[in-house]
Write an enzyme that holds these catalytic residues in place. Structure first.
Site, mmCIF file in Angstrom:
data_model
loop_
_atom_site.group_PDB
_atom_site.id
_atom_site.type_symbol
_atom_site.label_atom_id
_atom_site.label_comp_id
_atom_site.label_asym_id
_atom_site.label_seq_id
_atom_site.Cartn_x
_atom_site.Cartn_y
_atom_site.Cartn_z
ATOM 1 N N ASP A 49 0.862 -1.183 0.000
ATOM 2 C CA ASP A 49 0.000 0.000 0.000
ATOM 3 C C ASP A 49 0.898 1.232 0.000
ATOM 4 O OD1 ASP A 49 -2.271 1.836 0.574
ATOM 5 O OD2 ASP A 49 -3.337 -0.013 1.042
ATOM 6 N N HIS B 17 2.361 1.897 -3.137
ATOM 7 C CA HIS B 17 1.445 2.838 -3.788
ATOM 8 C C HIS B 17 1.956 4.269 -3.733
ATOM 9 C CE1 HIS B 17 -2.248 -0.054 -3.231
ATOM 10 N NE2 HIS B 17 -1.251 -0.599 -3.904
#
Length: 396
Positions: A213, A236
């Site tokens: 993430d 991310h």
């Protein structure tokens, strides 16, 4: 020297030796019953209890080796500076049902706290990730949670395979992460590296993030966050937000991301807010001297952030973004969309600056492009691809 004086002198030396030993303040958890064949939680808590009462600086040592540890909360205030030296590999229970809702290791309400030692906190999360994907488990614990710390440092620590966020930082002031490492697979769910919220003067430097993430995510009421010489990938990217999802969110003011490298990430540098949001503010955010290597969506402002497509996109975000700069960002994009600036129709962006962008794409669709909506940034230096101009390959 008579015998009586010699005895007295010897007793004084013994007292001084004992006093000197106590003043060094080293609390080794193996002296409190910890061993590699059992849970060290109680031994760590007992060592912390004594160290916390010391009137001189103290160090709790978890020596080299591999230990298991259940959920532990270390809570101050303490009487003097305290260091937790983790030299070992600590392993969390792998079965998520063995853990209560909360965090694995929590440190609260300490001033001049240091965590160091080169150790590893292994969340052993494979079963938990599978459980999360099937949506049959409770909220999973973060590996580390730091709450209400002041003037503190986290250095030379690795967090591995956390069941949820690796680190949550909340209500901290003057907190530094240096040579901090995060490691989890690219497909590990909700494993943000460090999430910072309601904190000020947080520094993250010379650190490495590989996770599933956001490498670093920024929540509301964050002020003066400095991210320097960080590598991110997989992951991310570094994200301010998502913001506007909750009522009464406080402004994000002063985020500085400099000299960072992103490799094989889903995003690069990003600001994201929900549509149909509550009011909010993002101000004074700067991304400078950034290298992107095979990064999808290297430069993003997204005020229609809706990852699960369960939003009312017809209503605009009410988060106001101002005084934001993207400067000297270079490298390669994995997608054609090198720059994407999507502003809310509800509140105007102000003071958005883009300068010296050089991001290439070599796919069959053609060269890199930018997309812009409801925004007209100030342009400086060179932009490749052209940004928010008539010559941009895709602009609206």
């Amino acid at each position: 020297m008579d015998l009586k004086f010699k005895v007295h002198f010897a007793l004084v030396l013994l007292f001084l030796a004992h006093f000197g030993e106590s003043q060094t303040g080293v609390f080794d958890i193996t002296k409190y019953g910890a061993n590699s064949n059992a849970d060290i939680s109680e031994a760590l808590l007992n060592a912390f209890k004594e160290a916390c009462q010391s009137t001189s600086p103290s160090t709790i040592v978890i020596p080299k080796g591999t230990f298991t540890m259940n959920q532990v909360k270390l809570e101050g205030p303490c009487k003097s500076p305290l260091e937790l030296q983790i030299q070992a590999t600590l392993k969390a229970p792998s079965d998520p049902s063995q853990l209560k809702v909360g965090e694995w290791l929590t440190v609260n309400k300490l001033d001049q706290f240091t965590m160091s030692g080169g150790g590893i906190l292994d969340g052993q999360a494979a079963a938990a990730w599978e459980c999360k994907q099937s949506k049959k488990c409770n909220k999973l614990p973060n590996n580390l949670s730091f709450n209400s710390l002041t003037n503190s440092t986290i250095k030379d620590i690795t967090t591995l395979d956390s069941k949820s966020f690796h680190v949550n930082v909340n209500q901290c002031k003057n907190l530094t992460f240096i040579r901090f490492n995060v490691s989890a697979p690219a497909n590990s769910p909700n494993t943000d590296g460090i999430h910072v919220s309601r904190s000020s003067s947080v520094n993250i430097t010379d650190s490495n993030f590989s996770t599933g993430d956001d490498c670093i995510s920024v929540g509301d009421e964050t002020e003066q966050l400095y991210i320097t010489r960080v590598t991110c990938g997989p992951g991310h990217g570094i994200s301010v937000g998502s913001l506007g999802g909750n009522p009464d969110e406080k402004p994000v003011v002063g985020v500085f991301v400099r000299n960072c490298t992103f490799t094989n990430t889903d995003n690069g540098v990003r600001i994201k807010t929900w549509p149909a949001s509550h009011p909010g503010v993002v101000n004074d955010v700067h991304f400078e001297d950034i290298i992107v290597q095979n990064v999808s969506n290297p430069v993003v402002i997204d005020q229609v952030y809706c990852p699960f497509n369960k939003c009312n996109k017809d209503l605009p975000s009410q988060v106001k973004i101002s005084k934001v700069s993207f400067q000297n960002i270079k490298g390669t994009s994995r997608t054609q969309d090198a720059v994407s600036l999507l502003r809310s129709k509800g509140v105007p962006c102000e003071g958005i600056e883009v300068g010296d962008i050089d991001i290439t794409y070599s796919g069959k669709e053609g060269p890199a492009k930018s997309s812009c909506e409801n925004i007209k940034p100030s342009l400086k230096g060179k932009q490749n691809p052209p940004v928010c101009t008539a010559s941009a390959a895709s602009s609206s």
